[in-house]
Design an enzyme around this catalytic site. Structure first.
Site, PDB file in Angstrom:
ATOM      1  N   CYS A   7       0.927  -1.128   0.386  1.00 24.24           N
ATOM      2  CA  CYS A   7       0.207   0.393   0.023  1.00 24.24           C
ATOM      3  C   CYS A   7       1.419   1.385  -0.197  1.00 24.24           C
ATOM      4  O   CYS A   7       1.870   1.011   0.453  1.00 24.24           O
ATOM      5  CB  CYS A   7      -1.139  -0.170   1.610  1.00 24.24           C
ATOM      6  SG  CYS A   7      -1.884   0.942   1.581  1.00 24.24           S
ATOM      7  N   SER A   9       0.538   3.721   1.555  1.00 29.27           N
ATOM      8  CA  SER A   9       0.857   4.814   3.053  1.00 29.27           C
ATOM      9  C   SER A   9       2.246   4.385   3.702  1.00 29.27           C
ATOM     10  O   SER A   9       2.920   5.641   3.658  1.00 29.27           O
ATOM     11  CB  SER A   9      -0.251   4.322   3.560  1.00 29.27           C
ATOM     12  OG  SER A   9      -1.672   4.626   2.756  1.00 29.27           O
ATOM     13  N   HIS A  12       5.142   6.338   2.489  1.00 25.11           N
ATOM     14  CA  HIS A  12       5.046   7.631   3.198  1.00 25.11           C
ATOM     15  C   HIS A  12       6.724   8.095   4.081  1.00 25.11           C
ATOM     16  O   HIS A  12       6.725   9.065   4.371  1.00 25.11           O
ATOM     17  CB  HIS A  12       4.209   8.112   3.928  1.00 25.11           C
ATOM     18  CG  HIS A  12       3.026   9.027   2.927  1.00 25.11           C
ATOM     19  ND1 HIS A  12       3.467   9.735   1.877  1.00 25.11           N
ATOM     20  CD2 HIS A  12       1.565   8.650   2.867  1.00 25.11           C
ATOM     21  CE1 HIS A  12       2.515  10.585   1.039  1.00 25.11           C
ATOM     22  NE2 HIS A  12       1.331   9.280   1.729  1.00 25.11           N
ATOM     23  N   HIS A  28       0.670  -2.403   6.501  1.00 23.59           N
ATOM     24  CA  HIS A  28      -0.418  -2.665   7.149  1.00 23.59           C
ATOM     25  C   HIS A  28      -1.585  -3.573   6.692  1.00 23.59           C
ATOM     26  O   HIS A  28      -2.301  -3.868   7.782  1.00 23.59           O
ATOM     27  CB  HIS A  28      -0.625  -1.364   7.493  1.00 23.59           C
ATOM     28  CG  HIS A  28      -0.808  -0.696   6.625  1.00 23.59           C
ATOM     29  ND1 HIS A  28      -0.441   0.382   5.482  1.00 23.59           N
ATOM     30  CD2 HIS A  28      -1.789  -0.193   5.939  1.00 23.59           C
ATOM     31  CE1 HIS A  28      -0.818   0.292   4.481  1.00 23.59           C
ATOM     32  NE2 HIS A  28      -2.296   0.304   4.313  1.00 23.59           N
ATOM     33  N   CYS A 134      -6.675  -3.664   4.075  1.00 25.94           N
ATOM     34  CA  CYS A 134      -7.087  -1.840   4.030  1.00 25.94           C
ATOM     35  C   CYS A 134      -7.490  -1.834   2.693  1.00 25.94           C
ATOM     36  O   CYS A 134      -8.242  -0.810   2.886  1.00 25.94           O
ATOM     37  CB  CYS A 134      -5.272  -1.629   4.117  1.00 25.94           C
ATOM     38  SG  CYS A 134      -5.316   0.094   4.012  1.00 25.94           S
TER      39      CYS A 134
HETATM   40 ZN   LIG Z   1      -3.512   0.694   3.603  1.00 29.57          ZN
END
Ligand SMILES: [Zn+2]
Ligand SMILES: [Zn+2]
Length: 334
Positions: A7, A9, A12, A28, A134
């Site tokens: 993912c 995220s 980052h 995650h 997610c």
């Molecule tokens: Zn995610």
């Protein structure tokens, strides 16, 4: 761990766009099998197949008890490093290693809080069920739970990767009559069509706002979802709206971005709404099993979303592919 999803995220943290404890085990979105449990754990037992939730749900804070466990107060410490009891479970030499969102799924074995674990039925294959950690609840939830799209609506989705493609299928589930998928990669737009998009716009060839206006006879769309999280594309989502329209920021933005160039005047004259959503306002303990049951019933598509699998030592290649726009979703196979 059986599988972990790639993912944006997590990246980052790699790119220095999110503040957090370092070193940190990232990841995650994940699925695995419980090997052993602590003495007070009642939510799962050895042998259970589990999907990990990247927000723990304490079950007692005001957000948990009011139907927003995605906003559980314990979520505040997800980037702080240590586990909920203040200790670290991963170490390298003398150094403590944090776990992203209390999980850190890019690891062969992990120790996680029991309130981060959701037991699922063993009938589901790990791939593609891993995506329900997610991308799927975030995308579908943004449509159903947050924006509450009603049948007959017109919807635009900007960014059709791991989150956006699930926004597309969420809009189809909600009965939207026009679903305009926007991306800069044609293969993502082709996937969006399989998930229910009625129109596609390649933003390298056509301006998304102009396309939204043309397709709706100058009215603008009822809902616009933004799954890239750049100020420019969030502004496009707002500008694509018609009167009384709602734009939803779904993608996790860089902490370094703090201004969106939108017209306050148009917000009032067109009575627009701009909202954000975390985890699609989904309640993982309810939505994860429910989305898997919907997959089994043929209502939710998952197999179309996995572009490629990688081994853990290929993780940098996986993120390079993600950043190059080559993936709807990549997954690490342990
Ligand atoms: Zn995610
Ligand atoms: Zn809570």
């Amino acid at each position: 761990m059986a599988l972990a999803g790639i993912c944006r995220s997590d990246y980052h943290m790699v790119a220095g766009e999110l503040p957090g404890y370092l070193p940190m085990a990232l990841g995650h979105e994940g699925i695995g099998i419980v090997e052993t449990v602590g003495e007070h754990v009642t939510s799962c037992k050895p042998g259970d197949h589990v999907i990990l939730s990247w927000i723990p749900a304490c079950g007692t804070c005001r957000y948990c008890v009011s139907g927003h466990s995605n906003l559980c107060n314990l979520g505040a410490g997800t980037l702080a490093g240590p586990m909920l009891d203040g200790t670290f479970r991963l170490h390298k030499g003398d150094a403590d290693i944090g776990q992203f969102c209390y999980v850190g799924t890019f690891t062969e074995h992990i120790v996680v809080p029991d309130i981060s674990v959701i037991v699922i039925d063993k009938e589901y294959a790990f791939n593609p069920a891993v995506l329900v950690g997610c991308g799927v609840p975030t995308g579908i939830g943004a449509v159903i739970h947050r924006a509450k799209v009603v049948p007959g609506s017109t919807v635009m989705i900007i960014g059709c990767g791991g989150i956006g493609s699930n926004i597309v299928q969420g809009a189809a589930l909600a009965g939207a009559r026009m679903i305009i998928a926007v991306d800069i990669h044609d293969f993502k737009l082709e996937t969006a069509k399989k998930l229910g998009a009625t129109h596609t716009v390649n933003a390298t060839r056509q301006d998304p706002v102009t396309a939204a206006m043309e397709l709706t006879w100058g009215i603008g769309v009822d809902y616009a979802f933004e799954a890239i999280a750049t100020p420019a594309t969030i502004a496009q989502a707002v500008n694509a709206l018609g009167k009384n329209g709602t734009a939803v920021i779904v993608g996790l933005a860089s902490a370094l971005e703090n201004e969106i160039p939108i017209s306050p005047l148009s917000m009032v004259l067109y009575q627009k709404t701009l909202m954000g959503t975390l985890y699609g306002d989904s309640q993982p303990r309810n939505d994860v099993p429910n989305l898997l049951a919907m997959y089994k019933a043929g209502k939710v598509k998952l197999d179309e979303l996995v572009t490629r699998t990688y081994k853990l030592d290929q993780i940098n290649e996986a993120y390079a592919d993600l950043n190059a726009g080559l993936l709807i979703r990549g997954v690490i196979e342990f």
